[in-house]
Design an enzyme around this catalytic site. Structure first.
Site, PDB file in Angstrom:
ATOM      1  N   SER A 189       0.838  -1.195   0.000  1.00 19.00           N
ATOM      2  CA  SER A 189       0.000   0.000   0.000  1.00 19.00           C
ATOM      3  C   SER A 189       0.869   1.240   0.000  1.00 19.00           C
ATOM      4  CB  SER A 189      -0.902   0.017   1.238  1.00 19.00           C
ATOM      5  OG  SER A 189      -1.530   1.276   1.402  1.00 19.00           O
ATOM      6  N   TYR A 204      -2.862  -3.067   9.654  1.00 22.90           N
ATOM      7  CA  TYR A 204      -2.793  -3.168   8.191  1.00 22.90           C
ATOM      8  C   TYR A 204      -1.446  -2.684   7.671  1.00 22.90           C
ATOM      9  CZ  TYR A 204      -3.821  -2.189   3.286  1.00 22.90           C
ATOM     10  OH  TYR A 204      -3.780  -2.148   1.912  1.00 22.90           O
TER      11      TYR A 204
END
Length: 302
Positions: A189, A204
């Site tokens: 990400s 995350y």
């Protein structure tokens, strides 16, 4: 000004001659075993062809994974489409790939939140197609919990799905991928390097930071065999997973930060994966391709 001596003139003449293109092809004494030579008439398009290749894409029945699977199929690859519950969507991706008439496709139910499920996916690929050339590790969980909300079970699920299973699938695939020529592509990400993050992104981003380190180390390890390992780190993509827990106001605010004034679509990301999987990307290794606001750039490269 005095005329240069004959010896100096000879040196200058020799130097200039050395700069001229040689009509002879200089062949190195030894050629590295993993070198690639393209014909002078080769164009970019054929080198991105994946005809004859077999790709396994985790989490590929919907959203970004489905776009990646279809894109690889459009470039000629046979694709193993992975799903857990949505068999109908997976079958639609399979039919879309088959309709191109370039490569085959199958849908495989496997829970890639477990090492056993990941192995099952690889086994089915080998049983059906007899080989694996490309492994795309797209499946993952996002989850949104702050430190106060996080418990051990949530932590374990995040790291099992986003780190442990992709790592052990890469380990198992490394024995099956062609060497040279194999491709492993992780997903991370752009938030791992963003200056602003939300407190509930703790787990995350911890998993995505971990997978980036896994990727760059494996690039060194498997690179000696001619297997490339890279990471794609997209910015905000308009998927159900991204929209989960966000108000429309927040989504609109994020979209406005993009020069195109919109969120990325899965089909904006898929071509990057196809390039890394192709022969054209054979010299790209240990790299993170990151996109935040409509621009792709490489963060690291070896």
């Amino acid at each position: 000004m005095p005329h240069p001596k004959r010896g100096s003139s000879t040196l200058i003449s020799g130097f200039m001659n050395a700069l001229k293109p040689s009509s002879r092809l200089e062949v190195p004494a030894s050629t590295p075993p993993y070198s690639r030579k393209f014909a002078s008439s080769a164009t970019f398009l054929p080198t991105t062809s994946l005809v004859g290749k077999v790709a396994v894409v985790t989490g590929s029945s919907r959203s970004t994974g489905a776009a990646v699977a279809r894109c690889l199929g459009e470039h000629g690859a046979s694709v193993v489409v992975n799903f857990v519950t949505d068999s109908q969507s997976a079958e639609e991706v399979v039919q879309a790939i088959r309709s191109n008439g370039k490569g085959g496709a199958i849908a495989v139910k496997a829970n890639t939140a477990t090492v056993e499920g990941g192995q099952l996916l690889l086994d089915e690929a080998m049983r059906t197609f007899g080989r694996i050339d490309i492994l795309v590790l797209n499946a993952g969980v996002m989850g949104s919990k702050t430190l106060a909300e996080m418990d051990e079970g949530f932590f374990d699920v995040c790291f099992e799905t986003n780190v442990k299973v992709p790592l052990f699938m890469a380990k198992a695939a490394a024995r099956l991928l062609p060497a040279p020529g194999g491709r492993i592509i992780f997903f991370s990400s752009s938030l791992t390097s963003a200056s602003t993050v939300l407190p509930n992104a703790l787990c995350y981003l911890a998993t995505k930071g971990a997978i980036e380190q896994v990727s760059r180390v494996l690039a060194k390890d498997l690179g000696s065999k001619g297997i490339t390992v890279n990471t794609v780190s997209p910015g905000p993509i308009d998927t159900p997973l991204f929209r989960e827990g966000k108000s429309q106001h927040v989504i609109d605010s994020i979209a406005k930060q993009n020069p195109m004034k919109r969120l990325a679509e899965p089909d904006d990301v898929a071509p990057i994966v196809a390039f890394l999987a192709s022969e054209a990307g054979h010299w790209v290794n240990g790299t993170e391709y990151q996109s935040r606001w409509g621009e792709w750039f490489r963060l690291t490269s070896y």
